[in-house]
Design a protein around this motif. Structure first.
Motif, short mmCIF file in Angstrom:
data_model
loop_
_atom_site.label_atom_id
_atom_site.label_comp_id
_atom_site.label_asym_id
_atom_site.label_seq_id
_atom_site.Cartn_x
_atom_site.Cartn_y
_atom_site.Cartn_z
N GLY A 117 41.08 41.73 28.11
CA GLY A 117 42.36 41.05 28.23
C GLY A 117 43.56 41.94 28.00
N ALA A 118 43.32 43.24 27.84
CA ALA A 118 44.42 44.18 27.59
C ALA A 118 44.52 45.15 28.77
N ALA A 119 45.71 45.64 29.00
CA ALA A 119 45.91 46.65 30.03
C ALA A 119 45.57 48.00 29.41
N GLY A 120 44.46 48.58 29.83
CA GLY A 120 44.01 49.83 29.24
C GLY A 120 44.37 51.03 30.08
N ILE A 121 44.91 52.03 29.45
CA ILE A 121 45.28 53.26 30.15
C ILE A 121 44.03 53.98 30.66
N ASN A 122 42.99 54.01 29.84
CA ASN A 122 41.76 54.71 30.22
C ASN A 122 40.70 53.77 30.75
N MET A 123 41.10 52.64 31.29
CA MET A 123 40.14 51.66 31.79
C MET A 123 39.60 52.10 33.13
N SER A 124 38.28 52.09 33.26
CA SER A 124 37.66 52.48 34.52
C SER A 124 37.94 51.42 35.58
N ASN A 139 38.05 45.72 37.55
CA ASN A 139 37.52 44.70 38.46
C ASN A 139 36.77 43.61 37.70
N GLU A 140 35.98 44.00 36.71
CA GLU A 140 35.22 43.02 35.94
C GLU A 140 36.17 42.07 35.20
N GLN A 141 37.20 42.63 34.60
CA GLN A 141 38.16 41.79 33.88
C GLN A 141 38.97 40.93 34.84
N LEU A 142 39.30 41.46 36.00
CA LEU A 142 40.03 40.69 37.00
C LEU A 142 39.21 39.47 37.43
N GLN A 143 37.93 39.68 37.72
CA GLN A 143 37.06 38.58 38.15
C GLN A 143 36.87 37.53 37.06
N ALA A 144 36.97 37.93 35.80
CA ALA A 144 36.81 36.99 34.69
C ALA A 144 38.14 36.30 34.34
N VAL A 183 31.38 40.52 30.91
CA VAL A 183 32.17 39.40 31.42
C VAL A 183 31.80 38.95 32.82
N LYS A 184 30.93 39.67 33.49
CA LYS A 184 30.58 39.30 34.87
C LYS A 184 30.03 37.87 34.89
N GLY A 185 30.63 37.06 35.73
CA GLY A 185 30.21 35.67 35.86
C GLY A 185 30.78 34.74 34.79
N LYS A 186 31.63 35.27 33.93
CA LYS A 186 32.25 34.48 32.86
C LYS A 186 33.72 34.24 33.19
N ASP A 187 34.33 33.29 32.50
CA ASP A 187 35.76 33.06 32.66
C ASP A 187 36.46 33.35 31.34
N LYS A 188 37.80 33.37 31.39
CA LYS A 188 38.56 33.78 30.21
C LYS A 188 38.33 32.86 29.02
N ILE A 218 26.16 45.30 30.77
CA ILE A 218 27.21 45.79 31.67
C ILE A 218 26.65 46.89 32.56
N ALA A 219 25.88 47.81 31.97
CA ALA A 219 25.29 48.90 32.73
C ALA A 219 24.36 48.37 33.82
N MET A 220 23.59 47.35 33.51
CA MET A 220 22.68 46.79 34.51
C MET A 220 23.48 46.19 35.67
N PHE A 221 24.53 45.43 35.34
CA PHE A 221 25.38 44.87 36.39
C PHE A 221 25.94 45.98 37.27
N ARG A 222 26.41 47.03 36.65
CA ARG A 222 27.02 48.13 37.40
C ARG A 222 26.00 48.87 38.26
N LEU A 223 24.80 49.04 37.74
CA LEU A 223 23.74 49.68 38.54
C LEU A 223 23.40 48.83 39.76
#
Length: 176
Positions: free
Chosen positions: A72-79, A84-89, A121-126, A155-160
């Motif tokens: 929920g934060a704007a991260g400077i070093n966010m991948s 995308n994951e946070q946007l979808q949630a 957060v994949k598949g979750k809402d805020k 998270i790693a499994m989702f990304r893979l």
């Protein structure tokens, strides 16, 4: 998107470049898993990556946890994956009220555990993320450390699955 076969055949540079973001800002996991090739399934690759993290010194594990952005934060070093994951949630473009609440909870969490709240957060809402954050603030540091690692593994499994785009494929279903 690469296939598992092309990943198994890739040179060291291409292999690590492809998998460097699977664990947030931690390409060392991709570099260390290289020696376990060939991988027979995404599950096999994921299992080896998890094993590398699980067998790493506590300081490296803590560094991995701390490399994740606050939800929920704007991260400077966010991948890009995290963005995308946070946007979808629904964690981007929060209302001022939601933003304030997430910031307060994230700060309380950080003060208690000395690392950011990690949640796949994949598949979750805020609202789900918010509720889980509140609940996990009541846990002990030892339990929360292990929970953070388990969430990172998810998270790693989702990304893979996304990176290799073979979810549901027969290769994915093979367990080794």
């Amino acid at each position: 998107m690469p296939s598992l076969q092309s990943l198994n055949e890739a040179n060291e540079k291409n292999f690590t470049n492809c998998l460097s973001g699977i664990f947030e800002n931690s390409p060392w996991v991709a570099k260390k898993v290289l020696k376990f090739r060939p991988f027979h399934s995404v599950h096999h690759l994921h299992e080896r990556m998890v094993q590398i993290v699980a067998e790493s010194p506590l300081e490296e594990q803590l560094e991995l946890i701390r490399s994740h952005p606050h939800l929920g934060a704007a991260g400077i070093n966010m991948s890009e994956d995290s963005v995308n994951e946070q946007l979808q949630a629904g964690l981007k473009n929060l209302s001022q009220e939601d933003n304030d609440s997430f910031q307060q909870l994230n700060q309380a969490y950080l003060e208690k555990f000395d690392f950011p709240f990690i949640f796949a957060v994949k598949g979750k809402d805020k609202s789900t993320v918010h509720k889980v954050l509140e609940e996990r603030l009541t846990r002990s540091p030892a339990i929360e450390f292990e929970t953070a690692l388990c969430e990172i593994y998810q998270i790693a499994m989702f990304r893979l699955e996304d990176k290799l785009s073979i979810k549901g494929d027969s290769v994915y279903g093979q367990r080794t």
